[in-house]
Design a protein around this motif. Structure first.
Motif, PDB file in Angstrom:
ATOM      1  N   UNK A  38       2.075   0.603 -20.468  1.00  0.00           N
ATOM      2  CA  UNK A  38       2.243  -0.088 -19.198  1.00  0.00           C
ATOM      3  C   UNK A  38       1.370   0.597 -18.162  1.00  0.00           C
ATOM      4  N   UNK A  39       0.808  -0.183 -17.249  1.00  0.00           N
ATOM      5  CA  UNK A  39      -0.016   0.367 -16.182  1.00  0.00           C
ATOM      6  C   UNK A  39       0.843   0.609 -14.946  1.00  0.00           C
ATOM      7  N   UNK A  40       0.655   1.779 -14.326  1.00  0.00           N
ATOM      8  CA  UNK A  40       1.395   2.169 -13.129  1.00  0.00           C
ATOM      9  C   UNK A  40       0.422   2.596 -12.043  1.00  0.00           C
ATOM     10  N   UNK A  41       0.910   2.562 -10.813  1.00  0.00           N
ATOM     11  CA  UNK A  41       0.156   3.034  -9.660  1.00  0.00           C
ATOM     12  C   UNK A  41       1.115   3.885  -8.835  1.00  0.00           C
ATOM     13  N   UNK A  42       0.688   5.091  -8.487  1.00  0.00           N
ATOM     14  CA  UNK A  42       1.500   5.971  -7.646  1.00  0.00           C
ATOM     15  C   UNK A  42       0.739   6.236  -6.353  1.00  0.00           C
ATOM     16  N   UNK A  43       1.442   6.130  -5.219  1.00  0.00           N
ATOM     17  CA  UNK A  43       0.850   6.452  -3.921  1.00  0.00           C
ATOM     18  C   UNK A  43       1.484   7.746  -3.417  1.00  0.00           C
ATOM     19  N   UNK A  93       3.968   4.925 -21.515  1.00  0.00           N
ATOM     20  CA  UNK A  93       5.103   4.178 -22.058  1.00  0.00           C
ATOM     21  C   UNK A  93       6.210   4.023 -21.017  1.00  0.00           C
ATOM     22  N   UNK A  94       6.317   4.993 -20.110  1.00  0.00           N
ATOM     23  CA  UNK A  94       7.341   4.998 -19.060  1.00  0.00           C
ATOM     24  C   UNK A  94       6.698   5.502 -17.765  1.00  0.00           C
ATOM     25  N   UNK A  95       7.388   5.406 -16.626  1.00  0.00           N
ATOM     26  CA  UNK A  95       6.781   5.806 -15.349  1.00  0.00           C
ATOM     27  C   UNK A  95       6.457   7.289 -15.198  1.00  0.00           C
ATOM     28  N   UNK A  96       6.995   8.160 -16.060  1.00  0.00           N
ATOM     29  CA  UNK A  96       6.681   9.601 -16.031  1.00  0.00           C
ATOM     30  C   UNK A  96       7.011  10.248 -14.686  1.00  0.00           C
ATOM     31  N   UNK A  97       8.161   9.927 -14.125  1.00  0.00           N
ATOM     32  CA  UNK A  97       8.545  10.476 -12.822  1.00  0.00           C
ATOM     33  C   UNK A  97       8.510  12.000 -12.803  1.00  0.00           C
ATOM     34  N   UNK A 105       5.135  12.307  -3.801  1.00  0.00           N
ATOM     35  CA  UNK A 105       4.847  10.926  -4.195  1.00  0.00           C
ATOM     36  C   UNK A 105       5.549   9.992  -3.226  1.00  0.00           C
ATOM     37  N   UNK A 106       4.809   9.020  -2.724  1.00  0.00           N
ATOM     38  CA  UNK A 106       5.365   8.059  -1.771  1.00  0.00           C
ATOM     39  C   UNK A 106       6.071   6.905  -2.486  1.00  0.00           C
ATOM     40  N   UNK A 107       5.402   6.317  -3.494  1.00  0.00           N
ATOM     41  CA  UNK A 107       5.978   5.180  -4.217  1.00  0.00           C
ATOM     42  C   UNK A 107       5.311   5.056  -5.584  1.00  0.00           C
ATOM     43  N   UNK A 108       6.034   4.400  -6.503  1.00  0.00           N
ATOM     44  CA  UNK A 108       5.511   4.117  -7.846  1.00  0.00           C
ATOM     45  C   UNK A 108       5.660   2.624  -8.089  1.00  0.00           C
ATOM     46  N   UNK A 136       1.241  -5.521 -13.120  1.00  0.00           N
ATOM     47  CA  UNK A 136       1.222  -6.598 -14.099  1.00  0.00           C
ATOM     48  C   UNK A 136       0.336  -7.724 -13.586  1.00  0.00           C
ATOM     49  N   UNK A 137       0.296  -8.824 -14.311  1.00  0.00           N
ATOM     50  CA  UNK A 137      -0.620  -9.921 -13.950  1.00  0.00           C
ATOM     51  C   UNK A 137      -0.334 -10.515 -12.569  1.00  0.00           C
ATOM     52  N   UNK A 138       0.887 -10.363 -12.059  1.00  0.00           N
ATOM     53  CA  UNK A 138       1.219 -10.907 -10.736  1.00  0.00           C
ATOM     54  C   UNK A 138       0.964  -9.902  -9.615  1.00  0.00           C
ATOM     55  N   UNK A 139       0.605  -8.675  -9.955  1.00  0.00           N
ATOM     56  CA  UNK A 139       0.329  -7.660  -8.947  1.00  0.00           C
ATOM     57  C   UNK A 139       1.178  -6.420  -9.148  1.00  0.00           C
ATOM     58  N   UNK A 140       1.531  -5.771  -8.038  1.00  0.00           N
ATOM     59  CA  UNK A 140       2.281  -4.524  -8.074  1.00  0.00           C
ATOM     60  C   UNK A 140       3.767  -4.788  -7.834  1.00  0.00           C
ATOM     61  N   UNK A 141       4.606  -4.214  -8.695  1.00  0.00           N
ATOM     62  CA  UNK A 141       6.050  -4.343  -8.581  1.00  0.00           C
ATOM     63  C   UNK A 141       6.605  -2.956  -8.250  1.00  0.00           C
ATOM     64  N   UNK A 142       7.238  -2.812  -7.092  1.00  0.00           N
ATOM     65  CA  UNK A 142       7.767  -1.531  -6.664  1.00  0.00           C
ATOM     66  C   UNK A 142       8.901  -1.085  -7.586  1.00  0.00           C
ATOM     67  N   UNK A 143       8.778   0.136  -8.125  1.00  0.00           N
ATOM     68  CA  UNK A 143       9.813   0.700  -8.992  1.00  0.00           C
ATOM     69  C   UNK A 143      10.637   1.765  -8.265  1.00  0.00           C
ATOM     70  N   UNK A 144       9.958   2.592  -7.471  1.00  0.00           N
ATOM     71  CA  UNK A 144      10.625   3.694  -6.787  1.00  0.00           C
ATOM     72  C   UNK A 144       9.889   4.006  -5.494  1.00  0.00           C
ATOM     73  N   UNK A 145      10.659   4.274  -4.445  1.00  0.00           N
ATOM     74  CA  UNK A 145      10.065   4.621  -3.156  1.00  0.00           C
ATOM     75  C   UNK A 145      10.766   5.856  -2.606  1.00  0.00           C
ATOM     76  N   UNK A 146       9.978   6.832  -2.157  1.00  0.00           N
ATOM     77  CA  UNK A 146      10.499   8.056  -1.544  1.00  0.00           C
ATOM     78  C   UNK A 146      10.174   8.021  -0.060  1.00  0.00           C
TER      79      UNK A 146
END
Length: 79
Positions: free
Chosen positions: A2-7, A50-54, A61-64, A68-78
């Motif tokens: 799975x592809x993730x983005x962390x800010x 395979x997982x977000x690797x928190x 980290x601000x957010x993870x 996916x094909x529809x864009x970014x789905x927020x999983x976690x926000x600090x």
């Protein structure tokens, strides 16, 4: 995979996270944050796992997001 983005709140946190993920054998790259996502420092880390690797993300980290094909789905926000 799975592809993730962390800010992040700081550039240093982004750099530390990139190094930690890469050392763990996780494909990661630093990049400017996409315009549709706001970020404190403007730098993000895209990674595939395979997982977000928190546990491998810096404390500043601000957010993870899951990417996916529809864009970014927020999983976690600090704050």
């Amino acid at each position: 995979m799975t592809d993730y983005l962390a800010t992040f709140h700081t550039h240093l946190a982004a750099l530390k996270t990139h190094r930690t993920l890469s050392a763990a054998g996780i494909s990661a790259r630093m990049s400017p944050v996409p315009r549709k996502i706001s970020s404190s420092c403007g730098t993000c880390v895209f990674y595939s796992a395979e997982e977000p690797c928190y546990d491998k993300l810096d404390i500043d980290t601000e957010a993870v997001y899951r990417m996916d094909e529809s864009g970014a789905v927020l999983l976690r926000e600090n704050e």
